[in-house]
Design a protein around this motif. Structure first.
Motif, PDB file in Angstrom:
ATOM      1  N   PRO A  31       0.664  -1.326   0.167  1.00 54.45           N
ATOM      2  CA  PRO A  31      -0.022   0.200   0.027  1.00 54.45           C
ATOM      3  C   PRO A  31       0.819   1.139  -0.218  1.00 54.45           C
ATOM      4  CG  PRO A  31      -0.903  -1.534   1.596  1.00 54.45           C
ATOM      5  CD  PRO A  31       0.784  -2.099   1.168  1.00 54.45           C
ATOM      6  N   ARG A  32       0.503   2.106  -0.884  1.00 56.37           N
ATOM      7  CA  ARG A  32       1.451   3.371  -0.839  1.00 56.37           C
ATOM      8  C   ARG A  32       0.614   4.586   0.134  1.00 56.37           C
ATOM      9  NH1 ARG A  32       1.966   4.557  -7.497  1.00 56.37           N
ATOM     10  NH2 ARG A  32       3.175   2.352  -7.887  1.00 56.37           N
ATOM     11  N   ARG A  33      -0.591   4.336   0.554  1.00 59.01           N
ATOM     12  CA  ARG A  33      -1.227   4.980   1.520  1.00 59.01           C
ATOM     13  C   ARG A  33      -1.277   4.137   2.736  1.00 59.01           C
ATOM     14  NH1 ARG A  33      -6.509   5.760   3.241  1.00 59.01           N
ATOM     15  NH2 ARG A  33      -7.061   7.856   4.090  1.00 59.01           N
ATOM     16  N   ASP A  34      -1.125   4.661   4.009  1.00 58.30           N
ATOM     17  CA  ASP A  34      -1.253   3.839   5.351  1.00 58.30           C
ATOM     18  C   ASP A  34      -2.616   3.267   5.421  1.00 58.30           C
ATOM     19  OD1 ASP A  34      -1.051   2.636   7.686  1.00 58.30           O
ATOM     20  OD2 ASP A  34      -0.451   4.448   8.676  1.00 58.30           O
ATOM     21  N   PRO A  35      -3.060   2.140   5.570  1.00 59.66           N
ATOM     22  CA  PRO A  35      -4.509   1.473   5.702  1.00 59.66           C
ATOM     23  C   PRO A  35      -4.878   2.013   7.066  1.00 59.66           C
ATOM     24  CG  PRO A  35      -3.260  -0.253   4.846  1.00 59.66           C
ATOM     25  CD  PRO A  35      -2.103   1.003   4.991  1.00 59.66           C
ATOM     26  N   ALA A  36      -4.093   2.234   7.812  1.00 62.52           N
ATOM     27  CA  ALA A  36      -4.353   2.814   9.158  1.00 62.52           C
ATOM     28  C   ALA A  36      -5.132   4.099   9.421  1.00 62.52           C
ATOM     29  CB  ALA A  36      -3.352   2.533  10.300  1.00 62.52           C
ATOM     30  N   LEU A  37      -4.961   4.939   8.252  1.00 65.18           N
ATOM     31  CA  LEU A  37      -5.691   6.050   8.221  1.00 65.18           C
ATOM     32  C   LEU A  37      -7.289   6.044   8.130  1.00 65.18           C
ATOM     33  CD1 LEU A  37      -2.998   8.073   6.259  1.00 65.18           C
ATOM     34  CD2 LEU A  37      -3.301   8.225   8.541  1.00 65.18           C
ATOM     35  N   GLY A  38      -7.275   4.673   7.505  1.00 71.14           N
ATOM     36  CA  GLY A  38      -9.045   4.754   7.435  1.00 71.14           C
ATOM     37  C   GLY A  38      -9.321   5.063   6.049  1.00 71.14           C
ATOM     38  N   PRO A  39     -10.739   5.158   5.876  1.00 69.35           N
ATOM     39  CA  PRO A  39     -11.308   5.544   4.496  1.00 69.35           C
ATOM     40  C   PRO A  39     -10.994   7.068   4.221  1.00 69.35           C
ATOM     41  CG  PRO A  39     -12.947   4.301   5.832  1.00 69.35           C
ATOM     42  CD  PRO A  39     -11.939   4.712   6.566  1.00 69.35           C
ATOM     43  N   ARG A  40     -10.962   7.228   2.858  1.00 61.73           N
ATOM     44  CA  ARG A  40     -10.872   8.763   2.315  1.00 61.73           C
ATOM     45  C   ARG A  40     -12.074   9.494   2.916  1.00 61.73           C
ATOM     46  NH1 ARG A  40      -7.795   5.513  -0.778  1.00 61.73           N
ATOM     47  NH2 ARG A  40      -5.975   6.115  -1.731  1.00 61.73           N
ATOM     48  N   ILE A  41     -12.043  10.373   3.385  1.00 61.98           N
ATOM     49  CA  ILE A  41     -12.998  11.433   3.743  1.00 61.98           C
ATOM     50  C   ILE A  41     -13.847  12.000   2.400  1.00 61.98           C
ATOM     51  CG2 ILE A  41     -13.774  13.623   4.821  1.00 61.98           C
ATOM     52  CD1 ILE A  41     -11.258  13.288   6.370  1.00 61.98           C
ATOM     53  N   ALA A  42     -15.168  11.569   2.276  1.00 62.99           N
ATOM     54  CA  ALA A  42     -15.828  12.002   1.127  1.00 62.99           C
ATOM     55  C   ALA A  42     -16.288  13.269   1.117  1.00 62.99           C
ATOM     56  CB  ALA A  42     -16.977  11.127   0.972  1.00 62.99           C
ATOM     57  N   PRO A  43     -16.107  14.270   0.147  1.00 63.84           N
ATOM     58  CA  PRO A  43     -16.756  15.566   0.309  1.00 63.84           C
ATOM     59  C   PRO A  43     -18.565  15.636   0.972  1.00 63.84           C
ATOM     60  CG  PRO A  43     -16.941  14.808  -1.847  1.00 63.84           C
ATOM     61  CD  PRO A  43     -16.086  13.910  -1.156  1.00 63.84           C
TER      62      PRO A  43
END
Length: 500
Positions: free
Chosen positions: A95-107
């Protein structure tokens, strides 16, 4: 005399029993397995000597053979799991993004246009007129009103008054014939260019068609769609087509009373788009006469029509410059029909063939060799297709949309070919219920295909938060992911003490 013959008769019977026993015993004494290749999958196999031994020895050997066969089966399952694990290891995706950060914040704030549409739909009964509103916005508002099932006769008047050039009503199931005729007859003018009525079977019939034709010539009508018009007959359709000689697009999905398609080619010879989805009353001969006469036909949709054959598709492909073909749920279509289409229509860009169970890799290979501009393919539940056909199909590098939902044989090879050949073109991919697709290769695909905007993974239980939250494609929407349940917080033991 009878008493003297009885012992002889009894002896003859005993001799017959003995002979029958010897004949039956020969099968067990000279046992040979006819299918040695299937022995490993037989849980009750005990070997060639199992039936020549005593009962206890035979039973023991049968038990041991069953255990050995079960162990062999477990070894096969482990080998398959190991192959999948090796494929995941080969992908070497992190993963290039840390999965621990959780889902991306939707607008959280929607678009202003959508909010305005929602307000208009809510208060559509209070709107007096839409005069001056651009046609494109009126069409989108009509779709929103239809989705909310608020297309009443009063609301219908807003979209049909003042002689519009386009009338698009996706849902007309609530409109009676009188209300629909009252609204459509004033629209039947030389100004009308597009008319679309969805789910109009209740209101659209011979009376409405006759009233529209009597109102005037539809000389500028270019697009006509009558969805679900189950009351429309061949005579009604012929009247409408005769009043619209310049028609270029004709869509008649689920018009069950149509039986003869010859009037379509005779009255509208310049058709470029024709849809006859689930028009099961039209015969193969009628279809052949109609379609081979349309020399400009580019889009043909015949999904759900059991009269479609391989010979029909081959003849149509030779006669028409097809670019889009839909034959989903056409059970009689085979690889031969697809090869005929590929040979006769090299400029084909879209093929929809869901639930065509007789498709194999040979059809996709022929399609990839002849149709180099193929961009959209849907093969949902075509169970005989494997990685071989998918890998050949994507070699052109122009594929934008691919649906392989429900195909168990799709695996790492297909995703590897997509990530390599369609790095810039792929926009949509559906691999729902394809549990042989490793999560690592899905990650490679999400990171490599920069244009990928929609990934559908219903039923893919192998996908975890590592992919959902760890891919680097910020514009990607993953649909159908299993909700990641968080364990409930631990609650310590509560000790109740008496008050002092």
């Amino acid at each position: 005399m009878p008493y003297e013959q009885a012992p002889n008769a009894l002896g003859d019977r005993r001799a017959g029993w003995a002979a029958a026993a010897r004949r039956r015993a020969a099968h067990f004494a000279h046992y040979a397995n006819a299918d040695e290749s299937a022995q490993e999958d037989n849980l009750h196999t005990g070997g060639n000597e199992a039936r020549t031994l005593g009962p206890w020895s035979s039973a023991r050997q049968l038990v041991e053979g069953r255990a050995a066969a079960a162990a062999a089966r477990e070894d096969k399952i482990a080998a398959a799991a190991k192959a999948v694990a090796e494929a995941e290891a080969e992908a070497d995706w992190q993963p290039r993004r840390d999965p621990a950060l959780g889902p991306r914040i939707a607008p959280r704030v929607g678009k202003l246009f959508g909010m305005c549409l929602a307000v208009l739909v809510e208060y559509i009964d209070d709107v007096e007129t839409l005069y001056g509103l651009p046609t494109l916005i009126k069409i989108q508002l009509a779709r929103a009103v239809s989705d909310a099932r608020r297309m009443t006769p009063e609301a219908l008047r807003l979209f049909t008054e003042d002689g519009p050039d386009e009338v698009v009503l996706p849902e007309c199931s609530q409109l009676a014939p009188a209300a629909l005729a009252e609204a459509l007859v004033p629209c039947a003018t030389p100004r009308l260019e597009r008319l679309e009525l969805g789910m109009c079977g209740r209101g659209f019939g011979d009376a409405v068609a006759a009233s529209m034709v009597a109102a005037g010539q539809l000389s500028r009508l270019r697009s006509l769609r009558l969805g679900g018009a189950y009351r429309t007959t061949d005579a009604d359709l012929a009247k409408l087509l005769a009043a619209a000689p310049n028609l270029a697009e004709l869509r008649l999905p689920q018009c069950s009373r149509l039986q003869d398609a010859s009037a379509i080619a005779r009255l509208t010879p310049d058709l470029e788009v024709l849809e006859l989805t689930e028009c099961r009353g039209i015969s193969t001969q009628s279809l052949q006469q109609c379609l081979t006469s349309l020399k400009r036909l580019q889009v043909l949709e015949l999904s759900g029509n059991t009269e479609v054959t391989d010979d029909l598709l081959t003849e149509v492909a030779l006669a028409c410059p097809l670019r889009r073909l839909a034959v989903s749920n056409c059970s009689t279509v085979t690889d031969r029909g697809v090869r005929g289409v590929a040979a006769g229509a090299p400029h084909l860009t879209e093929l929809l063939a869901d639930d065509v169970g007789r498709f194999t890799d040979a059809a996709l290979v022929a399609l990839s060799e002849s149709c180099r501009d193929i961009q959209e393919v849907s093969l949902r539940r075509c169970t005989k297709v494997t990685d071989v056909g998918i890998a050949a199909l994507v070699l052109s590098g122009k594929l934008r949309s691919l649906n392989v939902s429900g195909i168990a044989h799709v695996g790492p090879a297909s995703l590897k070919a997509l990530a390599t050949s369609c790095r810039e073109s792929l926009e949509e991919l559906d691999v729902s219920w394809c549990r042989g697709v490793p999560e690592a290769w899905l990650g490679v695909l999400a990171d490599s295909c920069t244009s990928l905007r929609r990934l559908t993974i219903f039923g893919c239980s192998q996908v975890t938060s590592k992919l959902l939250n760890g891919h680097s494609n910020d514009g990607l929407e993953i649909v159908g992911a299993t909700a990641q349940k968080t364990p409930p917080p631990s609650v310590g033991r509560i000790v109740l003490q008496a008050e002092a």
